[in-house]
Scaffold this motif. Sequence first.
Motif, PDB file in Angstrom:
ATOM      1  N   LYS A  99       0.856  -1.187   0.000  1.00  0.00           N
ATOM      2  CA  LYS A  99       0.000   0.000   0.000  1.00  0.00           C
ATOM      3  C   LYS A  99       0.891   1.235   0.000  1.00  0.00           C
ATOM      4  CE  LYS A  99      -3.769  -2.394   0.517  1.00  0.00           C
ATOM      5  NZ  LYS A  99      -4.890  -2.388  -0.375  1.00  0.00           N
ATOM      6  N   TYR A 100       0.576   2.178  -0.884  1.00  0.00           N
ATOM      7  CA  TYR A 100       1.378   3.390  -1.022  1.00  0.00           C
ATOM      8  C   TYR A 100       0.604   4.628  -0.592  1.00  0.00           C
ATOM      9  CZ  TYR A 100       4.487   0.507  -3.852  1.00  0.00           C
ATOM     10  OH  TYR A 100       5.324  -0.476  -4.273  1.00  0.00           O
ATOM     11  N   ILE A 101       1.339   5.621  -0.090  1.00  0.00           N
ATOM     12  CA  ILE A 101       0.794   6.947   0.192  1.00  0.00           C
ATOM     13  C   ILE A 101       0.814   7.711  -1.133  1.00  0.00           C
ATOM     14  CG2 ILE A 101       1.128   9.063   1.548  1.00  0.00           C
ATOM     15  CD1 ILE A 101       2.575   7.378   3.635  1.00  0.00           C
ATOM     16  N   SER A 102       0.046   8.783  -1.244  1.00  0.00           N
ATOM     17  CA  SER A 102      -0.068   9.517  -2.501  1.00  0.00           C
ATOM     18  C   SER A 102       1.265  10.053  -3.021  1.00  0.00           C
ATOM     19  CB  SER A 102      -1.053  10.669  -2.358  1.00  0.00           C
ATOM     20  OG  SER A 102      -0.633  11.543  -1.338  1.00  0.00           O
ATOM     21  N   ASP A 103       2.253  10.257  -2.139  1.00  0.00           N
ATOM     22  CA  ASP A 103       3.553  10.744  -2.605  1.00  0.00           C
ATOM     23  C   ASP A 103       4.465   9.620  -3.099  1.00  0.00           C
ATOM     24  OD1 ASP A 103       4.401   9.523  -0.278  1.00  0.00           O
ATOM     25  OD2 ASP A 103       5.223  11.324   0.641  1.00  0.00           O
ATOM     26  N   GLY A 104       3.975   8.381  -3.076  1.00  0.00           N
ATOM     27  CA  GLY A 104       4.742   7.263  -3.603  1.00  0.00           C
ATOM     28  C   GLY A 104       5.513   6.465  -2.572  1.00  0.00           C
ATOM     29  N   THR A 105       5.529   6.909  -1.318  1.00  0.00           N
ATOM     30  CA  THR A 105       6.225   6.156  -0.280  1.00  0.00           C
ATOM     31  C   THR A 105       5.333   5.020   0.216  1.00  0.00           C
ATOM     32  OG1 THR A 105       5.442   7.656   1.449  1.00  0.00           O
ATOM     33  CG2 THR A 105       7.607   8.134   0.480  1.00  0.00           C
ATOM     34  N   ILE A 106       5.961   4.005   0.751  1.00  0.00           N
ATOM     35  CA  ILE A 106       5.228   2.825   1.207  1.00  0.00           C
ATOM     36  C   ILE A 106       4.526   3.122   2.529  1.00  0.00           C
ATOM     37  CG2 ILE A 106       5.456   0.459   2.038  1.00  0.00           C
ATOM     38  CD1 ILE A 106       7.725   0.109   0.017  1.00  0.00           C
ATOM     39  N   GLU A 107       3.228   2.866   2.545  1.00  0.00           N
ATOM     40  CA  GLU A 107       2.445   3.027   3.771  1.00  0.00           C
ATOM     41  C   GLU A 107       2.484   1.748   4.599  1.00  0.00           C
ATOM     42  OE1 GLU A 107      -2.149   3.957   5.194  1.00  0.00           O
ATOM     43  OE2 GLU A 107      -1.659   3.880   3.077  1.00  0.00           O
ATOM     44  N   SER A 108       2.228   0.614   3.948  1.00  0.00           N
ATOM     45  CA  SER A 108       2.241  -0.668   4.655  1.00  0.00           C
ATOM     46  C   SER A 108       2.324  -1.811   3.660  1.00  0.00           C
ATOM     47  CB  SER A 108       0.978  -0.817   5.507  1.00  0.00           C
ATOM     48  OG  SER A 108      -0.164  -0.825   4.668  1.00  0.00           O
ATOM     49  N   ARG A 109       2.596  -2.988   4.198  1.00  0.00           N
ATOM     50  CA  ARG A 109       2.605  -4.217   3.406  1.00  0.00           C
ATOM     51  C   ARG A 109       1.517  -5.123   3.968  1.00  0.00           C
ATOM     52  NH1 ARG A 109       7.903  -2.505   3.611  1.00  0.00           N
ATOM     53  NH2 ARG A 109       8.925  -2.423   1.595  1.00  0.00           N
ATOM     54  N   LYS A 110       0.680  -5.635   3.096  1.00  0.00           N
ATOM     55  CA  LYS A 110      -0.443  -6.475   3.509  1.00  0.00           C
ATOM     56  C   LYS A 110      -0.276  -7.864   2.932  1.00  0.00           C
ATOM     57  CE  LYS A 110      -2.840  -3.072   5.360  1.00  0.00           C
ATOM     58  NZ  LYS A 110      -3.261  -3.002   6.713  1.00  0.00           N
ATOM     59  N   ALA A 111      -0.627  -8.853   3.733  1.00  0.00           N
ATOM     60  CA  ALA A 111      -0.636 -10.247   3.285  1.00  0.00           C
ATOM     61  C   ALA A 111      -2.022 -10.804   3.585  1.00  0.00           C
ATOM     62  CB  ALA A 111       0.436 -11.045   4.013  1.00  0.00           C
ATOM     63  N   HIS A 112      -2.597 -11.500   2.629  1.00  0.00           N
ATOM     64  CA  HIS A 112      -3.929 -12.082   2.809  1.00  0.00           C
ATOM     65  C   HIS A 112      -3.870 -13.566   2.472  1.00  0.00           C
ATOM     66  CE1 HIS A 112      -5.661  -8.117   3.262  1.00  0.00           C
ATOM     67  NE2 HIS A 112      -4.978  -7.743   2.195  1.00  0.00           N
ATOM     68  N   LEU A 113      -4.422 -14.371   3.356  1.00  0.00           N
ATOM     69  CA  LEU A 113      -4.518 -15.806   3.125  1.00  0.00           C
ATOM     70  C   LEU A 113      -5.890 -16.071   2.523  1.00  0.00           C
ATOM     71  CD1 LEU A 113      -3.015 -18.497   3.493  1.00  0.00           C
ATOM     72  CD2 LEU A 113      -4.164 -18.723   5.698  1.00  0.00           C
ATOM     73  N   VAL A 114      -5.914 -16.558   1.302  1.00  0.00           N
ATOM     74  CA  VAL A 114      -7.179 -16.753   0.591  1.00  0.00           C
ATOM     75  C   VAL A 114      -7.358 -18.214   0.196  1.00  0.00           C
ATOM     76  CG1 VAL A 114      -7.252 -14.392  -0.284  1.00  0.00           C
ATOM     77  CG2 VAL A 114      -6.150 -16.158  -1.637  1.00  0.00           C
ATOM     78  N   ALA A 115      -8.621 -18.635   0.150  1.00  0.00           N
ATOM     79  CA  ALA A 115      -8.945 -20.009  -0.237  1.00  0.00           C
ATOM     80  C   ALA A 115      -8.918 -20.140  -1.754  1.00  0.00           C
ATOM     81  CB  ALA A 115     -10.327 -20.389   0.287  1.00  0.00           C
ATOM     82  N   LYS A 116      -8.541 -21.298  -2.219  1.00  0.00           N
ATOM     83  CA  LYS A 116      -8.558 -21.597  -3.650  1.00  0.00           C
ATOM     84  C   LYS A 116      -9.931 -22.175  -3.996  1.00  0.00           C
ATOM     85  CE  LYS A 116      -3.638 -22.679  -3.994  1.00  0.00           C
ATOM     86  NZ  LYS A 116      -2.677 -23.749  -4.312  1.00  0.00           N
ATOM     87  N   GLY A 117     -10.924 -21.300  -3.978  1.00  0.00           N
ATOM     88  CA  GLY A 117     -12.299 -21.718  -4.188  1.00  0.00           C
ATOM     89  C   GLY A 117     -12.552 -22.331  -5.546  1.00  0.00           C
ATOM     90  N   TYR A 118     -11.696 -22.042  -6.507  1.00  0.00           N
ATOM     91  CA  TYR A 118     -11.867 -22.594  -7.849  1.00  0.00           C
ATOM     92  C   TYR A 118     -11.690 -24.105  -7.891  1.00  0.00           C
ATOM     93  CZ  TYR A 118      -6.784 -22.118  -7.684  1.00  0.00           C
ATOM     94  OH  TYR A 118      -5.467 -22.174  -7.308  1.00  0.00           O
TER      95      TYR A 118
END
Length: 121
Positions: free
Chosen positions: A70-89
Motif C-alpha cells: 500500500k502506497y501513500i499519494s507521494d509514492g512512499t510505502i504506507e504498509s505491506r499487507k498479506a492475505h490468506l485466501v482459499a482456492k475456491g476454484y
Amino acid sequence: MISWPHPHAHITSTAIPAEPTSVNEASKFPEWRKAMQLEFDALLSNKTWTLVLPATSQNLVGCRWIFKTKYISDGTIESRKAHLVAKGYSQLEGLDYSETFSPVVKPTSIRLVFSVAISSG
C-alpha cells in the motif's frame, strides 16, 4: 561505446520486493513475515476457521498467500499487507457446495431497496 552508468548497476538482490509472488520469496524479508503473522493472528482471533480432520470423501480446498504493498499519494510505502485466501476454484458446485452467500452489501443495493420501499409507500 559504453554508456555510463549501466542501467542495471543499482539493482540488488537484497531489495525488498514490492509484491512477492511466493511465500518462499516473502519469508526472506521481516516486513513480509510480519504482514503474514498479522493476517494469521487476525484469522485466529476472529475464529474464521477451525482445524478438523478431513473425511476421505471430501475435496480439500487449499489456500495461498496474496501480497500487496500500500502506497501513500507521494509514492512512499504506507504498509505491506498479506492475505490468506482459499482456492475456491477447486470446488465443484453440487459436490462441494450447494449455495453461496456473501455478507457484503453494496451501496447501490441499499439505495435500490430504499427506492423500492419509498415508491411502494
